[in-house]
Design a protein around this motif. Structure first.
Motif, PDB file in Angstrom:
ATOM      1  N   PRO A 272       0.765  -1.112  -0.050  1.00 14.45           N
ATOM      2  CA  PRO A 272      -0.049   0.067  -0.016  1.00 14.45           C
ATOM      3  C   PRO A 272       0.800   1.169   0.170  1.00 14.45           C
ATOM      4  N   SER A 273       0.291   2.166  -0.677  1.00 17.66           N
ATOM      5  CA  SER A 273       1.201   3.637  -0.589  1.00 17.66           C
ATOM      6  C   SER A 273       0.944   4.371   0.386  1.00 17.66           C
ATOM      7  N   TYR A 274      -0.305   4.203   0.962  1.00 19.62           N
ATOM      8  CA  TYR A 274      -0.687   5.132   2.089  1.00 19.62           C
ATOM      9  C   TYR A 274      -1.802   4.386   2.688  1.00 19.62           C
ATOM     10  N   PHE A 275      -1.718   4.169   3.960  1.00 16.17           N
ATOM     11  CA  PHE A 275      -2.668   3.674   4.731  1.00 16.17           C
ATOM     12  C   PHE A 275      -2.786   4.106   6.210  1.00 16.17           C
ATOM     13  N   ALA A 276      -3.734   3.793   7.028  1.00 13.48           N
ATOM     14  CA  ALA A 276      -3.877   4.310   8.363  1.00 13.48           C
ATOM     15  C   ALA A 276      -4.273   3.253   9.233  1.00 13.48           C
ATOM     16  N   ARG A 277      -3.804   3.460  10.469  1.00 12.45           N
ATOM     17  CA  ARG A 277      -4.110   2.514  11.718  1.00 12.45           C
ATOM     18  C   ARG A 277      -4.693   3.510  12.863  1.00 12.45           C
ATOM     19  N   VAL A 278      -5.827   2.949  13.607  1.00 14.63           N
ATOM     20  CA  VAL A 278      -6.200   3.792  14.785  1.00 14.63           C
ATOM     21  C   VAL A 278      -6.083   2.599  16.060  1.00 14.63           C
ATOM     22  N   ASN A 279      -5.517   2.998  17.072  1.00 14.52           N
ATOM     23  CA  ASN A 279      -5.229   2.129  18.284  1.00 14.52           C
ATOM     24  C   ASN A 279      -4.651   0.848  17.685  1.00 14.52           C
ATOM     25  N   GLY A 280      -3.928   0.852  16.732  1.00 14.43           N
ATOM     26  CA  GLY A 280      -3.216  -0.573  16.165  1.00 14.43           C
ATOM     27  C   GLY A 280      -4.161  -1.335  15.192  1.00 14.43           C
ATOM     28  N   GLU A 281      -5.274  -0.978  14.883  1.00 15.59           N
ATOM     29  CA  GLU A 281      -6.010  -1.793  14.053  1.00 15.59           C
ATOM     30  C   GLU A 281      -6.181  -0.802  12.709  1.00 15.59           C
ATOM     31  N   LEU A 562       2.166  15.213  18.264  1.00 21.45           N
ATOM     32  CA  LEU A 562       2.614  14.777  17.037  1.00 21.45           C
ATOM     33  C   LEU A 562       4.044  14.226  16.866  1.00 21.45           C
ATOM     34  N   ILE A 563       3.841  12.992  16.009  1.00 17.31           N
ATOM     35  CA  ILE A 563       5.082  12.207  16.184  1.00 17.31           C
ATOM     36  C   ILE A 563       5.391  12.051  14.615  1.00 17.31           C
ATOM     37  N   ASP A 564       6.422  12.519  14.183  1.00 21.86           N
ATOM     38  CA  ASP A 564       6.994  12.269  12.954  1.00 21.86           C
ATOM     39  C   ASP A 564       7.977  11.206  12.974  1.00 21.86           C
ATOM     40  N   VAL A 565       7.933  10.334  11.814  1.00 26.20           N
ATOM     41  CA  VAL A 565       8.983   9.264  11.589  1.00 26.20           C
ATOM     42  C   VAL A 565       9.363   9.149  10.307  1.00 26.20           C
ATOM     43  N   ASN A 566      10.723   9.669  10.299  1.00 27.56           N
ATOM     44  CA  ASN A 566      11.415   9.796   9.006  1.00 27.56           C
ATOM     45  C   ASN A 566      12.553   8.844   9.110  1.00 27.56           C
ATOM     46  N   LEU A 567      12.597   7.738   8.026  1.00 28.81           N
ATOM     47  CA  LEU A 567      13.471   6.804   7.569  1.00 28.81           C
ATOM     48  C   LEU A 567      14.452   7.390   6.380  1.00 28.81           C
ATOM     49  N   GLU A 594      -5.797   8.506  25.257  1.00 33.31           N
ATOM     50  CA  GLU A 594      -7.216   8.256  24.746  1.00 33.31           C
ATOM     51  C   GLU A 594      -7.240   7.655  23.343  1.00 33.31           C
ATOM     52  N   ASN A 595      -6.386   8.085  22.489  1.00 31.80           N
ATOM     53  CA  ASN A 595      -6.440   7.183  21.158  1.00 31.80           C
ATOM     54  C   ASN A 595      -5.245   7.562  20.450  1.00 31.80           C
ATOM     55  N   TYR A 596      -4.938   6.881  19.424  1.00 30.17           N
ATOM     56  CA  TYR A 596      -3.935   7.221  18.528  1.00 30.17           C
ATOM     57  C   TYR A 596      -4.089   6.889  17.050  1.00 30.17           C
ATOM     58  N   ALA A 597      -3.654   7.535  16.041  1.00 31.09           N
ATOM     59  CA  ALA A 597      -3.847   7.262  14.827  1.00 31.09           C
ATOM     60  C   ALA A 597      -2.508   7.382  13.921  1.00 31.09           C
ATOM     61  N   SER A 598      -2.361   6.050  13.098  1.00 30.91           N
ATOM     62  CA  SER A 598      -0.945   6.270  12.564  1.00 30.91           C
ATOM     63  C   SER A 598      -1.125   6.381  10.993  1.00 30.91           C
ATOM     64  N   TYR A 599      -0.452   7.209  10.296  1.00 30.92           N
ATOM     65  CA  TYR A 599      -0.647   7.542   8.920  1.00 30.92           C
ATOM     66  C   TYR A 599       0.982   6.915   8.295  1.00 30.92           C
ATOM     67  N   VAL A 600       0.806   5.811   7.567  1.00 28.16           N
ATOM     68  CA  VAL A 600       2.115   5.413   7.094  1.00 28.16           C
ATOM     69  C   VAL A 600       2.165   5.852   5.517  1.00 28.16           C
ATOM     70  N   GLY A 601       3.278   6.327   4.944  1.00 29.46           N
ATOM     71  CA  GLY A 601       3.108   6.460   3.679  1.00 29.46           C
ATOM     72  C   GLY A 601       2.871   8.013   3.115  1.00 29.46           C
ATOM     73  N   GLY A 602       2.572   8.724   4.321  1.00 31.23           N
ATOM     74  CA  GLY A 602       2.249  10.180   4.165  1.00 31.23           C
ATOM     75  C   GLY A 602       1.899  10.837   5.362  1.00 31.23           C
ATOM     76  N   LYS A 622       3.234   9.317  10.020  1.00 33.00           N
ATOM     77  CA  LYS A 622       2.993  10.432  11.148  1.00 33.00           C
ATOM     78  C   LYS A 622       1.940   9.889  12.283  1.00 33.00           C
ATOM     79  N   ILE A 623       1.908   9.895  13.443  1.00 33.21           N
ATOM     80  CA  ILE A 623       1.289   9.388  14.388  1.00 33.21           C
ATOM     81  C   ILE A 623       0.688  10.550  15.247  1.00 33.21           C
ATOM     82  N   ILE A 624      -0.620  10.631  15.349  1.00 33.16           N
ATOM     83  CA  ILE A 624      -1.318  11.639  15.989  1.00 33.16           C
ATOM     84  C   ILE A 624      -1.860  11.073  17.464  1.00 33.16           C
ATOM     85  N   VAL A 625      -1.446  11.442  18.387  1.00 34.27           N
ATOM     86  CA  VAL A 625      -1.625  10.865  19.780  1.00 34.27           C
ATOM     87  C   VAL A 625      -2.395  11.825  20.615  1.00 34.27           C
TER      88      VAL A 625
END
Length: 1016
Positions: A272-281, A562-567, A594-602, A622-625
């Motif tokens: 996948p070029s871009y996808f998201a997870r919320v609370n690990g799902e 805001l958590i930015d992950v740069n590899l 309370e919750n977190y959302a992860s956005y991978v690929g953008g 990017k992870i928004i906690v």
């Protein structure tokens, strides 16, 4: 004033006055209840994004063949401010920003011009380029974002429910649009068995042609009968994978089913070029944007109703959560305002009770809510919402609008104590104070003109401060000259006269005698007082420039992290996701989340005005906690920083930060190295980074792009290739077929169109080894890939950045234990040796927070001449003498003295918000000076000697001036705990208190010096 005496009219027509007073109360209550609510002002971000995709192209090819033409075309558009271009392999994204002063009604036309130019340009771009695609919704802020997750269930079912939710959200009153976010692209994969294909003699092209022949939808004609017109329909739909498996393929004189030589499966984009997870799902998100001017609380209630209804109808195992919600922020802001407003009203009324008495204090207490109520009416008429800016402006107004009521009622009390009747005392207040109060009110109001008319993003963001204060101050003057005299006649009682003290109120108190003696000394030693005052002002200005910390906008009090992950550039999205999952596991072990959302690929969607979404990038996530509160947020940030510092995520650059108020700023400290040659840019940028690394306040200085990414390059002999019966086109197509797959058709599945990809499945290879492929030439012969040439490892730039069509390399850094502007200015001085040695054609530009701050300040400075002209005009109309105008203007900067003291004592930074307070403070002090000098004129008309007139004017105006200053300072105290308004509150408190004290002593001395009065 020559204008009709409104106070006398209000006292004479008491029934009419009472009617309008009652009407004002009900109108204000209605307006407050019906005003729109929002977290932040609704502003227009003059920005859009133009993207183009060219699969297979290198960044250099994209830059030369795609980016350059697009930039040239965009550069011709009116109101263009800047173009920021990001080029990566196969893709270019261009941020187009228009000037902040662009009229809002011109924005749609400018967006149309961009679309039109891009449409005209598309036919002139190289073959294979997809786009340019214009995203003019880039600036939209999602009011709320919902997540749909279903562990163990097909993602396809989740997509259909997400589409249903999107459609329902779109129909909610007040919703402008609803979007799907991070929806996985569906695909049908046909994995061909290369061994079977080779043994059967089937070419991949034969498979492609068969699929297209059985899936194409074209008209089959129609038959004209005596009845209906019969249209012929052919059943050529391959949306069902089972039907796709039945597609026949001719091999000589035989037919083979596609399912016999391939595995057909319904799937999704891989990887996948871009996808998201919320609370690990895994989740699909749906965001909704609210219309401008809507009541956010009411819109939030409609969203909650839909949320409850949809949850009740969800299939078993599917979950619907709300991960961002502006309603909570709006409720918190409104509730906080109500508490602080109540505290401010109590403070103001208490001052009135303690200093003026119970009845006079009650009148002041009634005047305040009436003024605010009528202000709400004006805000309703002007379509101004209750938001962070206007709520703060109303609290600021509380400290200012009480001035007129106190001055009017204090004048009535003085005349009553001198034996006047209540009606005479009420009407005299107009003659004595109406004119200086009006012009003083206008001067105070005009002090906020720069922010009200600043043509910039921050001007639009904070501009309603001016309008709210203008409404409240003008209305406070009207209330002071109409309702206050009426209430004074109704409520006040004539005091009992003490024998021997008729008509001389200001000689009845020992306090007045001490004050008179002090002011007399200041007038006698006028040169010394003026010199000391200006010396204090000079020291304060120096302290403001050097000792006081500087900032642009303060950090937000929202609970998000805001958590930015740069590899490393070019890292696959799968590897990036591995790091994200480790971060998610760490968050799961922490409390207070309370919750977190992860956005991978953008990047994440824009859920807050100051968050700019990042462009697609497989090496970024990017992870928004969302923490349960500010305390938990700060604790989580400290814990995450410690893990990063301990090397837990050594493969990535992890950036952890809070939200910031104000316009988006990507990095607090940043410099752009501009030039033509990438190698020279790298060399200079490393020198800049080295300087930044020696600053103790800079954290993780790094180059925005530096590393080159590896690529496999097949060097082929063209003559040999032709002799083998191959061409570069055939080689590329077959390689694509063997790796990612080739799109050959589209199948129609309900409301979606799904791409069909055909892939060749070869033998498994060992990890990190180059693939071994066999290709087929035009005669069907098998040719190993190694026979075509030598496969070499080559390197290319992972990213190319351009600013206004110039190549640049940015050096970024975070800041600790200091303010970004102070650090940037210090680094700029340290970079002087590098500046001096720069090659021709190269330069270093300041970026980051300081650049945005300078743009904002420039927009304010452009309006300064208008502010000064309006102020001077008001002062001249009141004073009618040039020396008097000079005296009033010289008191304007005196507030800096107290402001600097307050900022240093309470360790507050001076930023854009505090600057607004300092500008407004000048108007407040000039207002006091106007009233004081008007009293001097009245004393001179009463026959006093000039020196006596100056001293007595200060004595007579001391009580109302001190009371209004005290009321203003104490009313601002509730704002000191606010993270946004705190610095401004300290500026106003310190400036009003110290400035008022200096005014009472400095103005008489300056007046005596200017007019060369003889000492008493």
């Amino acid at each position: 004033m020559s204008f009709p005496n409104l106070s006398a009219l209000a006292v004479r027509e008491r029934s009419v006055t009472l009617y309008f007073l009652i009407l004002s109360v009900f109108a204000g209550a209605y307006a407050f209840a019906s005003l729109g609510r929002a977290e932040d002002p609704s502003i227009t971000i003059q920005m859009l994004v133009v993207s183009a995709v060219w699969p297979g192209a290198t960044p250099a090819e994209i830059e030369q063949q795609v980016a350059h033409p697009i930039e040239k075309s965009i550069q011709k558009i009116e109101y263009l401010d800047e173009i920021k271009t990001t080029v990566k392999a196969g893709r270019v994204d261009i941020q187009v920003r228009f000037h902040d002063y662009t009229p809002q009604n011109k924005t749609p036309e400018l967006q149309f011009q961009v679309r039109k130019r891009m449409q005209d340009l598309s036919s002139h771009l190289p073959e294979g380029v997809i786009g340019p695609i214009v995203n003019d919704d880039f600036s939209d802020v999602y009011f709320s974002i919902f997540s749909l997750s279903a562990p163990g269930l097909p993602v396809r079912n989740l997509s259909r429910y997400a589409e249903r939710l999107r459609d329902e959200l779109q129909l909610i009153p007040g919703a402008r649009k609803a979007d799907l976010i991070a929806d996985r692209e569906e695909r049908v994969y046909i994995d061909l068995d290369n061994v079977v294909m080779t043994n059967s003699g089937i070419s991949s092209q034969a498979v492609f042609d068969a699929i297209r022949a059985y899936n194409t939808l074209i008209p089959a004609g129609q038959i004209d009968t005596t009845g209906p017109l019969l249209r012929l329909r052919l059943d050529s739909d391959l949306s069902d994978p089972q039907r796709l498996a039945q597609v026949p393929i001719r091999v000589g004189n035989h037919l083979i089913r596609l399912g016999d030589i391939a595995v057909i499966k319904q799937g999704y984009e891989e990887p996948p070029s871009y996808f998201a997870r919320v609370n690990g799902e895994d989740a699909i998100l749906v965001g909704v944007v609210m219309n401008k001017g809507e009541n956010g609380l009411e819109f939030g209630e409609r969203l909650d109703a839909l949320l409850s209804k949809t949850r009740a109808e969800l299939p078993l195992g599917m979950e619907l959560d709300q991960i961002t919600n502006q309603t909570d922020a709006i409720k918190a802001a409104v509730n906080l305002f109500q508490v602080k407003f109540l505290v401010a009203v109590i403070v103001v009324m208490s001052i009135g009770f303690l200093s003026l008495g119970l009845r006079a204090g009650l009148i002041v207490g009634i005047a305040v809510p009436i003024t605010l109520g009528l202000t709400f009416v004006m805000m309703k008429a002007a379509n101004i919402n209750l938001d962070r800016i206007t709520l703060g402006a109303l609290i600021i107004a509380l400290g200012l609008l009480v001035d007129d009521a106190i001055i009017a009622i204090e004048m009535m009390l003085v005349k009553l104590e001198e034996g006047w009747s209540k009606v005479s005392a009420a009407t005299h207040a107009w003659n004595a104070t109406a004119s200086p109060m009006l012009f003083g009110t206008l001067v105070t109001m005009f002090g906020f003109v720069p922010i009200g008319f600043a043509q910039s993003g921050v001007g639009e963001y904070a501009g309603n401060i001016f309008w709210v204060l203008a409404f409240s101050l003008i209305i406070s003057w009207l209330v002071a000259v109409t309702f206050t005299p009426y209430l004074g006649v109704k409520i006040l009682r004539a005091p009992k006269q003490k024998p021997g003290n008729m008509g001389d109120h200001y000689k009845s108190s020992r306090g007045y005698e001490y004050l008179r003696a002090l002011i007399t000394w200041c007038v006698s030693h006028r040169r010394t007082v003026v010199f000391i005052t200006f010396a204090m002002l000079a020291l304060s200005i120096a302290g403001m420039a050097g000792l006081v910390e500087k900032q642009f906008f303060p950090g937000s009090d929202r609970p998000e992290i805001l958590i930015d992950v740069n590899l490393a550039p070019g890292t696959s999205v799968t590897t990036t996701d591995t790091t994200v999952k480790r971060l998610e596991a760490l968050l799961d072990s922490m409390g207070g989340v309370e919750n977190y959302a992860s956005y991978v690929g953008g990047g994440s969607p824009r859920f807050f005005i100051s968050v700019n979404p990042e462009h697609p990038d497989s090496s970024f996530a990017k992870i928004i906690v969302t923490a349960t509160g500010p305390i938990e947020r700060d604790r989580i940030i400290v814990a995450l920083d410690q893990h990063v510092a301990d090397g837990a995520f050594g493969e990535a650059r992890i950036r952890i930060r809070r939200l910031l108020f104000g316009p988006p700023v990507d990095w607090p400290v940043s410099f752009r190295v501009v030039g033509e040659d990438p190698a020279t840019l790298r060399k200079l940028a490393h020198q800049v980074r080295e300087v930044m690394s020696h600053n103790p306040h800079v954290v993780d200085p790094h180059l925005e792009w530096d590393q080159r990414v590896p690529t496999l390059k097949l060097e082929m002999d063209e003559q040999r290739l032709r002799l083998l019966g191959l061409t570069p086109l055939l080689v590329a197509q077959q390689m694509q077929y063997r790796t990612d797959g080739v799109p050959v058709a589209e199948v129609r599945q309900d409301i979606r169109t799904v791409d069909v990809y055909v892939r060749g499945q070869g033998a498994k290879r060992a990890k990190n080894e180059p693939p071994i492929y066999e290709l087929r030439n035009e005669q069907g012969q098998k040719i190993p890939l190694s026979h075509l040439g030598e496969m070499k490892l080559a390197y290319e730039d992972a990213m190319i950045r351009r600013h206004n069509r110039e190549l640049f390399l940015a050096v970024h850094g975070e800041v600790k234990n200091a303010q970004p502007q102070d650090v940037t200015k210090a680094l700029w001085a340290d970079l002087e040796p590098i500046h001096a040695a720069l090659p021709d054609g190269y330069r270093i530009d300041i970026a980051g927070s300081l650049e945005r701050s300078q743009k904002a300040e420039d927009s304010i400075n452009q309006v300064f001449p208008l502010m000064i002209a309006l102020m001077v005009t008001c002062v001249m109309l009141q004073m009618r003498s040039f020396p008097g105008v000079v005296i009033v203007l010289l008191t304007a900067p005196l507030g800096v003295i107290g402001s600097v003291i307050a900022l240093l004592v309470f360790k507050q930074p001076f930023g854009f918000v505090a600057l607004l307070g300092l500008i407004g403070l000048a108007g407040i002090l000039m207002r006091n000076t106007l009233i004081l000098t008007q009293q001097v004129s009245d004393n001179l008309e009463d026959g006093m000697l000039p020196s006596d007139a100056v001293v007595e004017a200060a004595v007579r105006r001391a009580r109302p001036v001190v009371l209004t200053a005290l009321a203003a300072a104490l009313a601002f105290i509730p704002l000191t705990t606010d993270i946004f308004w705190g610095p401004m509150a300290y500026v106003l408190i310190g400036g009003v208190i110290v400035g008022t004290a200096i005014t009472l002593l400095f103005v008489p001395a300056l007046y005596a010096l200017a007019f060369r009065l003889e000492s008493r």
